[in-house]
Enzyme design. Structure first.
Site, mmCIF file in Angstrom:
data_model
loop_
_atom_site.group_PDB
_atom_site.id
_atom_site.type_symbol
_atom_site.label_atom_id
_atom_site.label_comp_id
_atom_site.label_asym_id
_atom_site.label_seq_id
_atom_site.Cartn_x
_atom_site.Cartn_y
_atom_site.Cartn_z
ATOM 1 N N LYS A 1 48.912 21.898 -6.072
ATOM 2 C CA LYS A 1 48.306 21.127 -5.350
ATOM 3 C C LYS A 1 49.055 19.841 -4.769
ATOM 4 O O LYS A 1 49.784 19.030 -5.523
ATOM 5 C CB LYS A 1 47.325 20.541 -6.139
ATOM 6 C CG LYS A 1 46.441 19.511 -5.365
ATOM 7 C CD LYS A 1 44.948 18.973 -6.239
ATOM 8 C CE LYS A 1 44.409 17.862 -5.611
ATOM 9 N NZ LYS A 1 43.069 17.293 -6.508
ATOM 10 N N LYS B 1 36.190 7.446 -3.275
ATOM 11 C CA LYS B 1 36.018 7.052 -4.829
ATOM 12 C C LYS B 1 35.840 5.635 -4.892
ATOM 13 O O LYS B 1 36.156 4.911 -3.885
ATOM 14 C CB LYS B 1 37.719 7.386 -5.214
ATOM 15 C CG LYS B 1 37.800 8.906 -5.536
ATOM 16 C CD LYS B 1 39.258 9.082 -6.057
ATOM 17 C CE LYS B 1 39.440 10.521 -6.154
ATOM 18 N NZ LYS B 1 38.599 11.175 -7.470
ATOM 19 N N ASP C 1 44.426 10.955 -2.425
ATOM 20 C CA ASP C 1 43.044 11.284 -2.646
ATOM 21 C C ASP C 1 42.124 9.916 -2.773
ATOM 22 O O ASP C 1 41.899 9.488 -3.693
ATOM 23 C CB ASP C 1 43.102 12.162 -3.940
ATOM 24 C CG ASP C 1 41.424 12.640 -3.734
ATOM 25 O OD1 ASP C 1 40.817 12.753 -3.008
ATOM 26 O OD2 ASP C 1 41.117 13.361 -5.038
ATOM 27 N N ARG D 1 40.383 22.063 -4.908
ATOM 28 C CA ARG D 1 40.216 23.549 -4.640
ATOM 29 C C ARG D 1 39.981 24.055 -3.274
ATOM 30 O O ARG D 1 40.263 25.310 -3.339
ATOM 31 C CB ARG D 1 38.752 23.806 -5.628
ATOM 32 C CG ARG D 1 37.675 22.903 -5.018
ATOM 33 C CD ARG D 1 36.462 22.902 -5.912
ATOM 34 N NE ARG D 1 36.589 21.779 -6.707
ATOM 35 C CZ ARG D 1 35.838 21.477 -7.850
ATOM 36 N NH1 ARG D 1 34.797 21.938 -7.791
ATOM 37 N NH2 ARG D 1 36.063 20.283 -8.507
ATOM 38 N N GLU E 1 38.304 18.050 -3.171
ATOM 39 C CA GLU E 1 39.334 18.903 -2.133
ATOM 40 C C GLU E 1 40.455 19.407 -2.715
ATOM 41 O O GLU E 1 40.676 20.492 -1.997
ATOM 42 C CB GLU E 1 39.803 17.757 -1.588
ATOM 43 C CG GLU E 1 40.978 17.030 -1.783
ATOM 44 C CD GLU E 1 41.129 16.450 -3.468
ATOM 45 O OE1 GLU E 1 39.709 15.854 -3.828
ATOM 46 O OE2 GLU E 1 42.011 16.079 -4.027
HETATM 47 N N1 BES Z 1 42.265 14.445 -7.814
HETATM 48 C C1 BES Z 1 40.991 14.412 -8.428
HETATM 49 C C2 BES Z 1 41.035 14.658 -9.828
HETATM 50 C C3 BES Z 1 41.279 13.706 -10.689
HETATM 51 C C4 BES Z 1 40.467 12.439 -11.101
HETATM 52 C C5 BES Z 1 42.582 13.716 -11.523
HETATM 53 C C6 BES Z 1 40.855 11.590 -11.774
HETATM 54 C C7 BES Z 1 42.902 12.713 -12.339
HETATM 55 C C8 BES Z 1 42.012 11.720 -12.551
HETATM 56 C C9 BES Z 1 40.322 15.655 -8.016
HETATM 57 O O1 BES Z 1 40.313 15.789 -6.439
HETATM 58 C C10 BES Z 1 38.751 14.959 -7.844
HETATM 59 O O2 BES Z 1 38.506 14.003 -7.280
HETATM 60 N N2 BES Z 1 37.926 15.526 -8.482
HETATM 61 C C11 BES Z 1 36.553 15.398 -8.672
HETATM 62 C C12 BES Z 1 35.668 16.532 -8.690
HETATM 63 C C13 BES Z 1 34.135 16.151 -8.377
HETATM 64 C C14 BES Z 1 33.865 15.595 -7.581
HETATM 65 C C15 BES Z 1 33.558 17.539 -8.701
HETATM 66 C C16 BES Z 1 36.455 14.675 -10.069
HETATM 67 O O3 BES Z 1 37.107 15.262 -11.025
HETATM 68 O O4 BES Z 1 35.797 13.754 -10.010
HETATM 69 ZN ZN ZN Z 2 42.355 15.347 -5.970
HETATM 70 MN MN MN Z 3 39.382 14.434 -5.222
#
Ligand code: BES
Ligand code: ZN
Ligand code: MN
Length: 500
Positions: A267, A279, A272, A353, A351
């Protein structure tokens, strides 16, 4: 730093510093006994007086010990002998190297490799020590105008082995350890770079440069090529950003021409923000690490190429930035992935996935022996496993077992999570073939379930490294995980394919 292997007694080493271990309570290891004999009880006196109890994490530096040829002796506490396992060994090596680096000694000879955890081979101890030493001296001060220079840093490190007939094995292990460490360093450097520098274009340039130095082949697909291939899920993520998306394809052709390749997918979200599903502000800076999967794939390929592993390897890196903007994807938008399956994007922050699913479909073209994707995919995985274990998911038990074992061997561990059909239902969408989120619970699992729908045609595993790719807090920074796990996996594949 320079590294070498030596066999011989500690009292005869002409070294700036000889490093030896003491168990708790006040129990010298064999190399200490040898030094003590030559020094006529000088060291055992000190230990008896209580200046070195052997507690883990403690050190004592001695100068000009009589009867020895070295300038200094560094005693390192190892804790209780019965409890001296992998973690304790790693901690002791780290402590030793950090201390050495600060003593002003130009070189050091480590006898800790002779002690190591009982069930681990000499090769393991040396390989691990080489990696740990590099890890311990790592710094990322590219953007500090005043570098925190060490006055006389350690230049040379020698690992001791007990017997001459271990030299050969130890040297091979040292080379492996250094190749892995280099891969880890590359991954850490890329991870630590800020999002304004480490863009998708930067990642592509790094890949191309690495390919040139190591004789890999590298192709970078631009937006138009991705459009032609039908990678609409990936492009839906890239839409909001001014940064051009890149799809990096790296190949190491070390195996037989007809041998099916292992494909590693990383990835590569270089930042992000969450997109329109923005976020919160707190700690959002850490989302510069959202390309650590890509960095790990690059680090692993670099190590594999350096070791000239007799394997065919492909690295696939979908790279883009997840930004809000006038052209960004909206929650509720529906896209058709490269596989033909449609996706309702309910949350633009899920994003990872979306870029991975198109990369997984693209992987089919390489007729892979297996595909492993590596991604900082879900916060839920951090909730489940913390910062210790990487989350492992696989559609084949054999592959899962291999990866778990590689993690144990590398002391870069993973823990398997379920991929049961019961979870697949959570991805239902009223309007498309699936939604890109599965609701509040089991987020790491539903994310993996989403990916599994694009990985049906081959053996596949997914490593969620959201908790293990970087550290927060005082010693904030990328860890380079799971490069050690992946390289050990590849090494094992080499030895089993040549013996069969
Ligand atoms: N890059 C993040 C995952 C992440 C979050 C890694 C915090 C390390 C620390 C990923 O893209 C993401 O935002 N995932 C969301 C998914 C949700 C919207 C279903 C998450 O984990 O909150
Ligand atoms: Zn991410
Ligand atoms: Mn994300």
């Amino acid at each position: 730093m320079e590294f070498s292997i030596k066999s011989g007694s500690p009292e005869k080493q002409r070294s700036a510093c000889v490093v030896v271990g003491v168990f708790e309570p006040r129990k010298p290891t064999l190399p200490v006994e040898l030094l003590d004999k030559a020094a006529k009880g000088y060291i055992s006196d000190i230990i008896r007086r209580g200046d070195m109890e052997g507690k883990a994490g403690t050190t004592l530096l001695l100068h000009n010990v009589p009867g020895t040829l070295c300038d200094r002796i560094l005693l390192v506490g190892l804790g209780k002998e019965k409890e001296f396992r992998e973690k304790e060994y790693c901690d002791a090596i780290r402590t030793a190297v950090k201390t050495l680096n600060e003593t002003g000694a130009f070189d050091g000879t480590l006898f800790l490799t002779e002690v190591g955890p009982k069930r681990r081979s000499v090769a393991w101890r040396v390989r691990q020590a080489a990696m740990l030493a590099q890890e311990a001296i790592y710094r990322f001060d590219l953007y500090k105008s005043k570098k925190n220079e060490i006055r006389r840093p350690l230049r040379k490190l020698t690992f001791a082995v007990e017997r001459r007939n271990e030299l050969h094995i130890a040297e091979e292990a040292l080379n492996q350890g250094l190749a892995i460490a280099e891969g880890v360093t590359l991954a850490r450097n890329l991870g630590n770079q800020p999002g304004n520098i480490c863009t998708p274009t930067h990642l592509a340039e790094q890949a191309q440069q690495m390919a040139k130095t190591l004789g890999l082949s590298c192709e970078v697909l631009e937006r138009e090529a991705m459009e032609q291939l039908g990678m609409s899920a990936l492009l839906a993520v890239a839409r909001g950003s001014r940064q051009a998306p890149k799809f990096i394809v790296l190949e190491h052709k070390g195996g037989a021409p007809d041998a099916k390749p292992l494909v590693l997918v990383g990835k590569g979200i270089t930042f992000d923000t969450g997109g329109i599903s923005l976020k919160p502000a707190a700690e959002m800076d850490e989302m510069k690490y959202d390309m650590c999967g890509a960095a790990a794939v690059l680090g692993t390929l670099q190590a594999a190429a350096r070791m000239a592993l007799p394997l065919n390897l492909v690295g696939l890196i979908p790279a883009c930035e997840n930004m809000p903007g006038g052209n960004a994807t909206r929650p509720g938008d529906i896209v058709t992935s490269m596989s033909g399956q449609t996706i309702e994007i309910l949350n633009t922050d899920a994003e990872g996935r979306l870029i991975l699913c198109d990369a997984l479909t693209h992987a089919e073209r390489f007729e892979p022996a297996a595909v492993i994707d590596v991604a900082t995919l879900t916060g839920a995985c951090v909730v489940a496993l913390g910062h210790v274990a990487t989350g492992l998911f696989a559609n084949t038990d054999g592959l899962a077992r291999e990866l778990l074992q590689a993690g144990e061997e590398a002391h870069d561990r993973a823990w398997q999570m379920p991929l049961w059909d019961d979870y697949q239902e959570l991805l239902k969408s009223p309007f498309a073939d699936m939604a890109n989120i599965g609701g509040r619970w089991g987020g790491a699992v539903t994310a993996a379930c989403f990916l599994s729908r694009f990985a049906k045609k081959y053996d596949w595993a997914h490593l969620d490294i959201a908790g293990t790719a970087w550290k927060s807090g005082a010693d904030k920074g990328a860890t380079g995980r799971p490069v050690p796990l992946l390289v050990h996996f590849l090494l094992k594949r080499c030895s089993s394919s040549s013996s069969s």
